[in-house]
Design an enzyme around this catalytic site. Structure first.
Site, PDB file in Angstrom:
ATOM      1  CE1 TYR A 194      -4.566   6.604  -3.588  1.00  0.00           C
ATOM      2  CE2 TYR A 194      -5.030   5.927  -1.335  1.00  0.00           C
ATOM      3  CZ  TYR A 194      -5.383   6.646  -2.465  1.00  0.00           C
ATOM      4  OH  TYR A 194      -6.531   7.390  -2.473  1.00  0.00           O
ATOM      5  CB  THR A 236     -13.450  -0.680  12.481  1.00  0.00           C
ATOM      6  OG1 THR A 236     -12.364   0.228  12.730  1.00  0.00           O
ATOM      7  CG2 THR A 236     -13.633  -1.618  13.663  1.00  0.00           C
ATOM      8  NE  ARG A 237     -10.493   0.016   5.985  1.00  0.00           N
ATOM      9  CZ  ARG A 237      -9.670  -0.761   6.674  1.00  0.00           C
ATOM     10  NH1 ARG A 237      -9.860  -0.935   7.973  1.00  0.00           N
ATOM     11  NH2 ARG A 237      -8.646  -1.354   6.084  1.00  0.00           N
ATOM     12  NE  ARG A 258      -3.738  -0.308   2.661  1.00  0.00           N
ATOM     13  CZ  ARG A 258      -4.977  -0.810   2.619  1.00  0.00           C
ATOM     14  NH1 ARG A 258      -5.183  -2.103   2.640  1.00  0.00           N
ATOM     15  NH2 ARG A 258      -6.023  -0.019   2.570  1.00  0.00           N
ATOM     16  CG  ASP A 277      -6.892  -4.677   5.614  1.00  0.00           C
ATOM     17  OD1 ASP A 277      -7.259  -4.944   4.471  1.00  0.00           O
ATOM     18  OD2 ASP A 277      -7.641  -4.149   6.473  1.00  0.00           O
ATOM     19  N   PRO A 278      -5.207  -1.736   7.375  1.00  0.00           N
ATOM     20  CG  PRO A 278      -5.301   0.523   6.809  1.00  0.00           C
ATOM     21  CD  PRO A 278      -5.381  -0.858   6.211  1.00  0.00           C
ATOM     22  CB  VAL A 317     -19.034  -0.603  -0.885  1.00  0.00           C
ATOM     23  CG1 VAL A 317     -20.480  -0.439  -1.343  1.00  0.00           C
ATOM     24  CG2 VAL A 317     -18.854  -0.043   0.523  1.00  0.00           C
TER      25      VAL A 317
HETATM   26  N1  UDP Z   1     -12.334  -6.395   2.581  1.00  0.00           N
HETATM   27  C1  UDP Z   1     -12.866  -7.632   2.791  1.00  0.00           C
HETATM   28  N2  UDP Z   1     -13.311  -8.346   1.704  1.00  0.00           N
HETATM   29  C2  UDP Z   1     -13.249  -7.865   0.432  1.00  0.00           C
HETATM   30  C3  UDP Z   1     -12.713  -6.584   0.223  1.00  0.00           C
HETATM   31  C4  UDP Z   1     -12.253  -5.865   1.313  1.00  0.00           C
HETATM   32  O1  UDP Z   1     -12.959  -8.117   3.933  1.00  0.00           O
HETATM   33  O2  UDP Z   1     -13.665  -8.603  -0.507  1.00  0.00           O
HETATM   34  C5  UDP Z   1     -11.862  -5.622   3.734  1.00  0.00           C
HETATM   35  C6  UDP Z   1     -10.416  -5.136   3.642  1.00  0.00           C
HETATM   36  O3  UDP Z   1      -9.524  -6.118   4.130  1.00  0.00           O
HETATM   37  C7  UDP Z   1     -10.443  -3.892   4.514  1.00  0.00           C
HETATM   38  C8  UDP Z   1     -11.865  -3.361   4.360  1.00  0.00           C
HETATM   39  O4  UDP Z   1     -12.630  -4.436   3.824  1.00  0.00           O
HETATM   40  O5  UDP Z   1     -10.214  -4.243   5.869  1.00  0.00           O
HETATM   41  C9  UDP Z   1     -11.972  -2.173   3.419  1.00  0.00           C
HETATM   42  O6  UDP Z   1     -11.300  -2.503   2.228  1.00  0.00           O
HETATM   43  P1  UDP Z   1     -11.268  -1.565   0.959  1.00  0.00           P
HETATM   44  O7  UDP Z   1     -10.502  -2.315  -0.093  1.00  0.00           O
HETATM   45  O8  UDP Z   1     -12.629  -1.149   0.607  1.00  0.00           O
HETATM   46  O9  UDP Z   1     -10.472  -0.242   1.343  1.00  0.00           O
HETATM   47  P2  UDP Z   1      -9.408   0.180   2.463  1.00  0.00           P
HETATM   48  O10 UDP Z   1     -10.230   0.825   3.508  1.00  0.00           O
HETATM   49  O11 UDP Z   1      -8.682  -1.024   2.991  1.00  0.00           O
HETATM   50  O12 UDP Z   1      -8.527   1.097   1.729  1.00  0.00           O
END
Ligand code: UDP
Length: 316
Positions: A152, A217-218, A149, A278-279, A195
């Site tokens: 980016y 979490t997000r 990552r 992955d955060p 999403v």
């Molecule tokens: N994620 C997941 N399954 C998927 C895609 C993403 O569990 O098919 C998780 C990913 O590991 C992260 C979160 O969803 O923890 C958000 O991922 P995304 O790629 O949308 O963006 P990020 O916030 O990591 O940049």
């Protein structure tokens, strides 16, 4: 500095992308003339097809890592060009680094040459895997520069540094928005972000792929809320970064269950390995945006997800 024209002229780099196209719509609605620039490596002209006959809208296919040569007046430059999903950074690492560095330099150069205001689309990725929660703008972040990552995160951190240098040294009127997870129509179904990934899987009746235990979490912001915050920021007299995002936080596992419920799907949940770096947690502190811009998100998650699900239903 040139005097602002009566019809403001705004350049949107990445104008055929998810957020760039929504921003173009908003600027046109506010009476601007919009010049969208995109090299279409992750953008798509379908996102701006509805604007093709609008005389105030112009699309230029161009890679902004090359010199941007535009005749005439420009009042605002919105720099939104970049691959923006973890899968994109893996597939397009050099392009991601170049657009955040060379592309930002060219976009700032355009703003300087035209005496235009400048707004950088930065990111919550500047905070990396954050050790402060929720994340305030004063937090400097926890980024691995050499991880997948990093291309980016570091490009955007460089872009912020470059933007502040142009502000301090060249006196450009700059703004920096740190965008947190955002969703809505015009995301690519296969861009890999959670999403479109989960909604696509749910609509096809496939298992939802939760990475790791799903305890990370997000916090998800609907695109119209985000664009409203960005538009307000572009008009205010503040130059340091501002978080724009929705502070309602979910674990990814709970989010998967919500998508299954809202789509009415019979999909199950499976677990796949957690991507590198992955955060573990992410939620914006939006106190600065509230105070400065009088902004906070209005669209609740279920309402926004219904809009997004309807959009993706036609695409699966
Ligand atoms: N994620 C997941 N399954 C998927 C895609 C993403 O569990 O098919 C998780 C990913 O590991 C992260 C979160 O969803 O923890 C958000 O991922 P995304 O790629 O949308 O963006 P990020 O916030 O990591 O940049």
């Amino acid at each position: 500095m040139t005097a602002p024209s009566s019809v403001p002229v705004s350049v949107v780099t990445g104008g055929a992308g998810f957020l760039g196209s929504h921003l173009s719509d908003r600027l046109l609605a506010e009476g601007h003339r919009v010049i969208a620039i995109d090299n279409l490596i992750t953008g798509n002209t379908d996102n701006i097809a509805h604007l093709a006959s609008n005389p105030k809208f112009q699309f230029i296919r161009h890679d902004v890592t090359q010199f941007i040569d535009l005749p005439g007046v420009v009042d605002n430059v919105f720099h939104f060009a970049s691959p923006a999903s973890p899968i994109d950074y893996l597939q397009l690492p050099i392009q991601t680094l170049k657009v955040g560095s060379l592309g930002t330099h060219n976009a700032l150069g355009l703003a300087k040459a035209k005496g235009a205001r400048f707004l950088l689309a930065s990111t919550s990725e500047c905070y990396g895997d954050p050790l402060e929660h929720p994340q305030s703008e004063s937090y400097w972040g926890n980024v691995n520069p050499i991880g997948p990552r990093g291309v980016y995160d570091e490009a955007k951190r460089f872009a912020e540094a470059m933007t502040m240098a142009y502000h301090r040294y060249h006196k450009i009127d700059t703004h920096i928005v740190r965008i947190f997870n955002t969703y809505g129509p015009r995301m690519r179904l296969k861009d890999g972000r959670v999403v479109p990934a989960f909604v696509g899987q749910a609509l096809r009746g496939e298992p939802l792929t939760v990475f790791g235990e799903g305890q990370q979490t997000r916090s998800f912001c609907y695109c119209s809320d985000l664009i409203d915050g960005i538009y307000r920021l572009s008009r205010c007299d503040f130059h340091e970064p501002v978080n724009i995002g929705n502070p309602t936080e979910f674990t990814i596992l709970d989010f998967a269950k919500l998508i299954i419920k809202l789509t009415g799907s019979k999909s199950t949940i499976i677990h796949e390995p957690l991507p590198v770096d992955d955060p573990k947690q992410r939620r914006p502190n939006i106190a600065r945006a509230k105070e400065l811009l009088g902004w906070e998100p209005k669209v609740d998650l279920e309402t926004g997800l219904h809009q997004a699900i309807e959009y993706f239903r036609d695409k699966v």
